[in-house]
Scaffold this active site. Sequence first.
Site, PDB file in Angstrom:
ATOM      1  N   ASP A  27       1.779   3.964   2.784  1.00 11.73           N
ATOM      2  CA  ASP A  27       0.712   4.801   2.212  1.00 11.73           C
ATOM      3  C   ASP A  27       1.275   5.970   1.403  1.00 11.73           C
ATOM      4  O   ASP A  27       1.351   5.892   0.182  1.00 11.73           O
ATOM      5  CB  ASP A  27      -0.238   5.289   3.314  1.00 11.73           C
ATOM      6  CG  ASP A  27      -1.640   5.590   2.797  1.00 11.73           C
ATOM      7  OD1 ASP A  27      -1.910   5.347   1.607  1.00 11.73           O
ATOM      8  OD2 ASP A  27      -2.475   6.060   3.604  1.00 11.73           O
ATOM      9  N   ASP A  28       1.625   7.070   2.072  1.00 13.70           N
ATOM     10  CA  ASP A  28       2.174   8.263   1.412  1.00 13.70           C
ATOM     11  C   ASP A  28       3.376   8.725   2.232  1.00 13.70           C
ATOM     12  O   ASP A  28       3.313   9.718   2.966  1.00 13.70           O
ATOM     13  CB  ASP A  28       1.103   9.368   1.364  1.00 13.70           C
ATOM     14  CG  ASP A  28      -0.124   8.915   0.598  1.00 13.70           C
ATOM     15  OD1 ASP A  28      -0.073   8.886  -0.642  1.00 13.70           O
ATOM     16  OD2 ASP A  28      -1.121   8.550   1.255  1.00 13.70           O
TER      17      ASP A  28
ATOM     18  N   HIS B  49       0.864  -1.198   0.000  1.00  9.76           N
ATOM     19  CA  HIS B  49       0.000   0.000   0.000  1.00  9.76           C
ATOM     20  C   HIS B  49       0.890   1.236   0.000  1.00  9.76           C
ATOM     21  O   HIS B  49       1.318   1.715   1.039  1.00  9.76           O
ATOM     22  CB  HIS B  49      -0.918  -0.042   1.239  1.00  9.76           C
ATOM     23  CG  HIS B  49      -1.941   1.056   1.284  1.00  9.76           C
ATOM     24  ND1 HIS B  49      -3.105   0.959   2.022  1.00  9.76           N
ATOM     25  CD2 HIS B  49      -1.992   2.272   0.699  1.00  9.76           C
ATOM     26  CE1 HIS B  49      -3.810   2.062   1.899  1.00  9.76           C
ATOM     27  NE2 HIS B  49      -3.152   2.887   1.102  1.00  9.76           N
TER      28      HIS B  49
ATOM     29  N   GLU C 240     -11.173   3.246   6.247  1.00 12.16           N
ATOM     30  CA  GLU C 240     -10.121   4.134   6.755  1.00 12.16           C
ATOM     31  C   GLU C 240     -10.837   5.199   7.587  1.00 12.16           C
ATOM     32  O   GLU C 240     -10.731   5.223   8.805  1.00 12.16           O
ATOM     33  CB  GLU C 240      -9.347   4.761   5.594  1.00 12.16           C
ATOM     34  CG  GLU C 240      -8.271   5.754   6.028  1.00 12.16           C
ATOM     35  CD  GLU C 240      -7.606   6.483   4.842  1.00 12.16           C
ATOM     36  OE1 GLU C 240      -8.159   6.459   3.721  1.00 12.16           O
ATOM     37  OE2 GLU C 240      -6.532   7.089   5.063  1.00 12.16           O
TER      38      GLU C 240
ATOM     39  N   HIS D 225       1.130   4.861  -2.427  1.00 16.64           N
ATOM     40  CA  HIS D 225       0.714   5.702  -3.568  1.00 16.64           C
ATOM     41  C   HIS D 225       1.975   6.369  -4.085  1.00 16.64           C
ATOM     42  O   HIS D 225       2.630   7.110  -3.332  1.00 16.64           O
ATOM     43  CB  HIS D 225      -0.286   6.761  -3.117  1.00 16.64           C
ATOM     44  CG  HIS D 225      -1.513   6.189  -2.480  1.00 16.64           C
ATOM     45  ND1 HIS D 225      -2.683   6.014  -3.174  1.00 16.64           N
ATOM     46  CD2 HIS D 225      -1.734   5.704  -1.229  1.00 16.64           C
ATOM     47  CE1 HIS D 225      -3.590   5.472  -2.366  1.00 16.64           C
ATOM     48  NE2 HIS D 225      -3.046   5.268  -1.180  1.00 16.64           N
TER      49      HIS D 225
ATOM     50  N   HIS E 148      -9.693   1.107  -1.141  1.00 16.47           N
ATOM     51  CA  HIS E 148      -9.621   1.700   0.188  1.00 16.47           C
ATOM     52  C   HIS E 148     -11.019   1.617   0.794  1.00 16.47           C
ATOM     53  O   HIS E 148     -12.009   2.008   0.154  1.00 16.47           O
ATOM     54  CB  HIS E 148      -9.217   3.171   0.100  1.00 16.47           C
ATOM     55  CG  HIS E 148      -7.761   3.410  -0.176  1.00 16.47           C
ATOM     56  ND1 HIS E 148      -7.102   2.838  -1.227  1.00 16.47           N
ATOM     57  CD2 HIS E 148      -6.841   4.174   0.482  1.00 16.47           C
ATOM     58  CE1 HIS E 148      -5.832   3.249  -1.194  1.00 16.47           C
ATOM     59  NE2 HIS E 148      -5.651   4.055  -0.178  1.00 16.47           N
TER      60      HIS E 148
END
Length: 347
Positions: free
Chosen positions: A285-286, A21, A207, A23, A204
């Site tokens: 994630d980011d 996961h 969340e 991005h 997603h």
Amino acid sequence: MTEFAPTLTEKTAAAPKAELHIHIEGSLEPELIFRLAERNGVKLAYNSIDALRAAYAFTDLQSFLDIYYAGASVLLTEQDFYDMTMAYCERALADNVVHTEIFFDPQTHTERGVAIDVVVAGIERALADAEQRGLSSKLILCFLRHLPEEDALATFDAALPLFDRYRHRLIGVGLDSSERGHPPSKFERVFAKARAKGLKLVAHAGEEGPPSYVYEALDLLKVDRVDHGVRSIEDPALVTRLADTRVALTVCPLSNLKLCVFDDLTKHTLKALLDEGVAVTVNSDDPAYFGGYVNENYRATVEALQLTDAEVYTIIRNSFEASFVTDAERDALIARLDAHWHANAIT
Ligand code: HPA
Ligand code: ZN
């Protein structure tokens, strides 16, 4: 035990692992944003790297997404997508990630006039180079859920030749962006088309959204994995179902902390889900926005939730079990993990 025995965090950092996961636009560090802005003559709303970084004080998912899409506006050329992806691959290799499954958001770029072919070509060239250095990878095209399903359908149709040309890499579709008010049911048709084409499916869900969104992802979109899914814990029947079916959750602890899903990492539901037999994984994630790549996510989570050696092994093993590699590749990856794990007793 020798005096050189590693701590659990050191052993975890050195372990081969998969990231499921991430991005790619969320790996764009402020320094690279400014470098690309200058190279491309793009004007940013912030006059310095420090001013940009100071804006990374998020209150929820939307407050992050506004800045994340602004950051992505510097990406124009194939080389830009290459540079961004290679920078992430360097960080992943440094964290002993041996396999990664990367999300990208084509609509963020096509709406600015950047062709989807340019986006995928730049990402692919970097992933092919990184593969030579021991990092295998897959690519997952994500639809932006705040936009109408018609836009996702048009994006899917535009990407059809790419799913064929890059079939070794571009293996699935996902769903990201603003969750509340945009349930998975909104994207049932485009996911049915992707399923008919034999693509892997992720979304997603859970969340910020409620457990009903996780049910919709499972029942209507028929996903192979759920991204985040941390709110599933609110529904015991859902937890049992996730545990029984082994549909994995790609959990991102530092993201959840930074976006105020939990106000403290000690309150994170990852361990409770793990205790119930859910196939949880740890991911970044980011990472450029949330203060850590995958090893920092493991370190902070191990510390906050007091995870044991056996629990961390299970989580890393889950990352390979839940990945979209072939069975032979999966067996080889797990064998590498086992060799590392059994060779290292911790202090
Ligand atoms: N949630 C939803 N959309 C996203 C995220 C996220 O954590 N990161 C990038 N796009
Ligand atoms: Zn995400």
